[in-house]
Design a protein around this motif. Sequence first.
Motif, PDB file in Angstrom:
ATOM      1  N   ILE A 208     -57.093 -18.268  -2.814  1.00 20.36           N
ATOM      2  CA  ILE A 208     -57.448 -19.594  -3.322  1.00 20.36           C
ATOM      3  C   ILE A 208     -58.417 -19.459  -4.493  1.00 20.36           C
ATOM      4  CG2 ILE A 208     -58.572 -21.792  -2.750  1.00 20.36           C
ATOM      5  CD1 ILE A 208     -57.801 -21.072   0.267  1.00 20.36           C
ATOM      6  N   ALA A 209     -59.418 -18.608  -4.328  1.00 22.18           N
ATOM      7  CA  ALA A 209     -60.466 -18.479  -5.351  1.00 22.18           C
ATOM      8  C   ALA A 209     -59.908 -17.909  -6.651  1.00 22.18           C
ATOM      9  CB  ALA A 209     -61.603 -17.603  -4.822  1.00 22.18           C
ATOM     10  N   LYS A 210     -59.052 -16.889  -6.542  1.00 21.93           N
ATOM     11  CA  LYS A 210     -58.602 -16.171  -7.744  1.00 21.93           C
ATOM     12  C   LYS A 210     -57.227 -16.617  -8.220  1.00 21.93           C
ATOM     13  CE  LYS A 210     -61.246 -12.048  -6.440  1.00 21.93           C
ATOM     14  NZ  LYS A 210     -62.384 -12.144  -7.360  1.00 21.93           N
ATOM     15  N   ASP A 211     -56.600 -17.505  -7.469  1.00 21.85           N
ATOM     16  CA  ASP A 211     -55.245 -17.959  -7.778  1.00 21.85           C
ATOM     17  C   ASP A 211     -54.261 -16.783  -7.876  1.00 21.85           C
ATOM     18  OD1 ASP A 211     -53.383 -20.033  -8.196  1.00 21.85           O
ATOM     19  OD2 ASP A 211     -53.398 -19.679 -10.358  1.00 21.85           O
ATOM     20  N   GLU A 212     -54.548 -15.771  -7.103  1.00 24.63           N
ATOM     21  CA  GLU A 212     -53.615 -14.645  -6.983  1.00 24.63           C
ATOM     22  C   GLU A 212     -53.864 -13.984  -5.636  1.00 24.63           C
ATOM     23  OE1 GLU A 212     -54.972 -10.739  -8.969  1.00 24.63           O
ATOM     24  OE2 GLU A 212     -55.676 -12.293 -10.318  1.00 24.63           O
ATOM     25  N   PRO A 213     -52.830 -13.398  -5.023  1.00 25.64           N
ATOM     26  CA  PRO A 213     -53.037 -12.832  -3.692  1.00 25.64           C
ATOM     27  C   PRO A 213     -53.897 -11.579  -3.697  1.00 25.64           C
ATOM     28  CG  PRO A 213     -50.796 -12.427  -4.449  1.00 25.64           C
ATOM     29  CD  PRO A 213     -51.427 -13.327  -5.461  1.00 25.64           C
ATOM     30  N   HIS A 214     -54.614 -11.382  -2.618  1.00 27.53           N
ATOM     31  CA  HIS A 214     -55.304 -10.117  -2.342  1.00 27.53           C
ATOM     32  C   HIS A 214     -54.196  -9.077  -2.115  1.00 27.53           C
ATOM     33  CE1 HIS A 214     -57.577  -7.194   0.074  1.00 27.53           C
ATOM     34  NE2 HIS A 214     -58.684  -7.750  -0.379  1.00 27.53           N
ATOM     35  N   PRO A 215     -54.436  -7.797  -2.439  1.00 24.03           N
ATOM     36  CA  PRO A 215     -53.378  -6.792  -2.218  1.00 24.03           C
ATOM     37  C   PRO A 215     -52.835  -6.793  -0.784  1.00 24.03           C
ATOM     38  CG  PRO A 215     -55.196  -5.832  -3.455  1.00 24.03           C
ATOM     39  CD  PRO A 215     -55.615  -7.232  -3.106  1.00 24.03           C
ATOM     40  N   ILE A 216     -53.677  -7.151   0.182  1.00 30.41           N
ATOM     41  CA  ILE A 216     -53.231  -7.122   1.589  1.00 30.41           C
ATOM     42  C   ILE A 216     -52.218  -8.226   1.880  1.00 30.41           C
ATOM     43  CG2 ILE A 216     -53.997  -7.518   3.970  1.00 30.41           C
ATOM     44  CD1 ILE A 216     -56.499  -5.891   3.326  1.00 30.41           C
ATOM     45  N   ASN A 217     -52.411  -9.421   1.307  1.00 26.50           N
ATOM     46  CA  ASN A 217     -51.451 -10.494   1.605  1.00 26.50           C
ATOM     47  C   ASN A 217     -50.369 -10.646   0.542  1.00 26.50           C
ATOM     48  OD1 ASN A 217     -53.650 -11.756   0.054  1.00 26.50           O
ATOM     49  ND2 ASN A 217     -52.536 -13.660   0.359  1.00 26.50           N
ATOM     50  N   ALA A 218     -50.419  -9.804  -0.488  1.00 28.17           N
ATOM     51  CA  ALA A 218     -49.410  -9.907  -1.556  1.00 28.17           C
ATOM     52  C   ALA A 218     -47.961  -9.849  -1.043  1.00 28.17           C
ATOM     53  CB  ALA A 218     -49.662  -8.835  -2.613  1.00 28.17           C
ATOM     54  N   PRO A 219     -47.640  -9.017  -0.036  1.00 24.50           N
ATOM     55  CA  PRO A 219     -46.233  -8.999   0.425  1.00 24.50           C
ATOM     56  C   PRO A 219     -45.845 -10.230   1.250  1.00 24.50           C
ATOM     57  CG  PRO A 219     -47.422  -6.987   1.094  1.00 24.50           C
ATOM     58  CD  PRO A 219     -48.438  -7.969   0.627  1.00 24.50           C
ATOM     59  N   PHE A 220     -46.834 -10.995   1.727  1.00 27.27           N
ATOM     60  CA  PHE A 220     -46.542 -12.085   2.662  1.00 27.27           C
ATOM     61  C   PHE A 220     -46.290 -13.402   1.928  1.00 27.27           C
ATOM     62  CE2 PHE A 220     -48.654  -8.823   5.060  1.00 27.27           C
ATOM     63  CZ  PHE A 220     -47.964  -8.804   6.268  1.00 27.27           C
ATOM     64  N   THR A 221     -45.374 -13.357   0.973  1.00 33.48           N
ATOM     65  CA  THR A 221     -45.108 -14.528   0.143  1.00 33.48           C
ATOM     66  C   THR A 221     -44.078 -15.451   0.792  1.00 33.48           C
ATOM     67  OG1 THR A 221     -43.304 -13.375  -0.938  1.00 33.48           O
ATOM     68  CG2 THR A 221     -45.475 -13.225  -1.984  1.00 33.48           C
ATOM     69  N   LEU A 222     -44.052 -16.672   0.306  1.00 31.81           N
ATOM     70  CA  LEU A 222     -42.978 -17.599   0.682  1.00 31.81           C
ATOM     71  C   LEU A 222     -41.670 -17.152   0.019  1.00 31.81           C
ATOM     72  CD1 LEU A 222     -41.942 -20.280   1.848  1.00 31.81           C
ATOM     73  CD2 LEU A 222     -42.961 -21.453  -0.109  1.00 31.81           C
ATOM     74  N   ASP A 223     -41.813 -16.541  -1.145  1.00 36.94           N
ATOM     75  CA  ASP A 223     -40.652 -16.131  -1.933  1.00 36.94           C
ATOM     76  C   ASP A 223     -39.814 -15.032  -1.271  1.00 36.94           C
ATOM     77  OD1 ASP A 223     -39.270 -16.644  -4.377  1.00 36.94           O
ATOM     78  OD2 ASP A 223     -39.899 -14.656  -5.073  1.00 36.94           O
ATOM     79  N   ARG A 224     -40.398 -14.354  -0.267  1.00 41.39           N
ATOM     80  CA  ARG A 224     -39.629 -13.250   0.344  1.00 41.39           C
ATOM     81  C   ARG A 224     -38.367 -13.764   1.038  1.00 41.39           C
ATOM     82  NH1 ARG A 224     -43.900 -13.630   4.298  1.00 41.39           N
ATOM     83  NH2 ARG A 224     -43.158 -13.743   6.456  1.00 41.39           N
ATOM     84  N   PHE A 225     -38.346 -15.049   1.369  1.00 41.54           N
ATOM     85  CA  PHE A 225     -37.143 -15.591   2.011  1.00 41.54           C
ATOM     86  C   PHE A 225     -36.047 -15.892   0.979  1.00 41.54           C
ATOM     87  CE2 PHE A 225     -40.670 -16.250   4.836  1.00 41.54           C
ATOM     88  CZ  PHE A 225     -40.163 -15.684   5.989  1.00 41.54           C
TER      89      PHE A 225
END
Lengths: 100, 417
Positions: free
Chosen positions: B384-401
């Motif tokens: 939320i703060a950086k408007d980009e994912p932390h490396p840890i949650n980067a794979p857990f996107t909505l787009d993966r579906f």
Amino acid sequence: MLLIHCPYCDETLPEVEFTYAGEAHIARPENPSEMSDDAWQQFLFMRDNVKGDHFERWRHLHGCGRFFNAVRNTVTDKFLTTYKAGAPRPDLAALKEGQK
Amino acid sequence: MTRFNAFSLLKNAVTGHKGWTEQWPDSQPKAEYDVVVVGAGGHGLGAAYYLAAQHGITNIAVIDKGWLGGGNTGRNTTIIRSNYLYDESARLFDHSVDLWQTLSQELNYNVMYSNRGVLMLAHTVHDVQSFKRHVHANRLNGVDNRWLTPQECKEYCPPINISKTSRYPVMGGALQERAGTARHDAVAWGYARGAAARGVDIIQNCAVTAIRRNPDGSVAGVDTEKGFIKAKKVAVSASGHNTQVMATADVRLPLESMPLQALVSEPVKPIFPCVVMSNAVHAYCSQSDKGELVIGSGTDQYVSYSQRGGLPLIEHTIAAISEVFPIFNRMRMLRKWAGITDNTPDRSPIIGKTPVKNLYVNCGWGTGGFKATPGSAHVFAWTIAKDEPHPINAPFTLDRFRTGRLIDEAAAAAVAH
Ligand SMILES: [Zn+2]
């Protein structure tokens, strides 16, 4: 314990005889090879997850083994109706009128 | 807010505990916030806490339709572990286990984290092979997990029946010693207290009815039962109701909401030293500090928003518990309840940005959200703060579906988490 009416056996039976099979009326794509990734995503994964009257599939696994459709309220868990696979969506307003 | 320390405890003890002040104020909404978090469970409150504590964003409201911590945060079986198969999951959940170790100190609030160990029993040859694979995968990822023989299982947790003639004989177990339990309510309260002390408004009993958007599509704020609240960013963390909240911003999610039931027994003296899970017979059990056995299993099979669930599942769970722990088969159960879990098709969460600018979502935790609370909140706050994912949650996107790059823990464990 839910009591579920199998439209094929025409019997109302305990939930343990049945398995849930997800949202109903999701048609398989006519031309899979022409589908976009977006369309696949909608077909495979995206669900309405309705809070209220939900069109859903059930299977009478420990009975006739057949899939059928149902309308169930996901807040009360009460079934409004069940109907055979392939039949059109029942009219929700008429169903609710019948419940009164 | 009074800091808890030996001196303040002693002082209040000798003055009849009349000097304690409220832990957080019950706030009313302001007209505008930098961030509005929808859902005051552990994940939402934690995100607000980390935004304030680590990212310098303090003009935040956390809004809930009920009481804070009154949803799944107060309804789970408090199990914490990180023995997940895939690299992405292992990183995410182990990040959380790392944070759990010192969370009480960080929050100055006792969340009663107890690394009493989680033992997963194997009952079939398939279980043995699969769990050993987990042990090896975990160790390669730096996640502690080791294999125990049936005798070692019995030594670690004496109530287990390891008789070879039992219906589901114990063939061994995988033990994660750093795993354990925590006091679920205290986690919500600790984060709420820490966030409020840094200026975060916690607004309870105020349902968010819609996410409002600007003409350019970006987030404008939220409509609530107490009126419109303007917000630069909106972060949704509403567990079973994420589908409904996000639908108001035209974002469809791959979620199905299902009841997950739990139950507790009458309280008894300490008998159960750890957490035991059994995937094959499908039940898990631990003992709370009050002495109750805390028991759970998988979700009911159908979409439902009734926080109740069906009795057949409870019967199945108790049958499994009685089989593995015959000593408990005369125990009386005190109460049962359900929480509404939001489940993704691959049983991994979605933490990140959405197609709507300045709208973020942290959802799909299914049956395994509590254990992840600190890690999830921490990486969500970062996102939320950086408007980009932390490396840890980067794979857990909505787009993966859409891309098909799933993190299929459903197949990896073949069981609810
Ligand atoms: Zn039938």
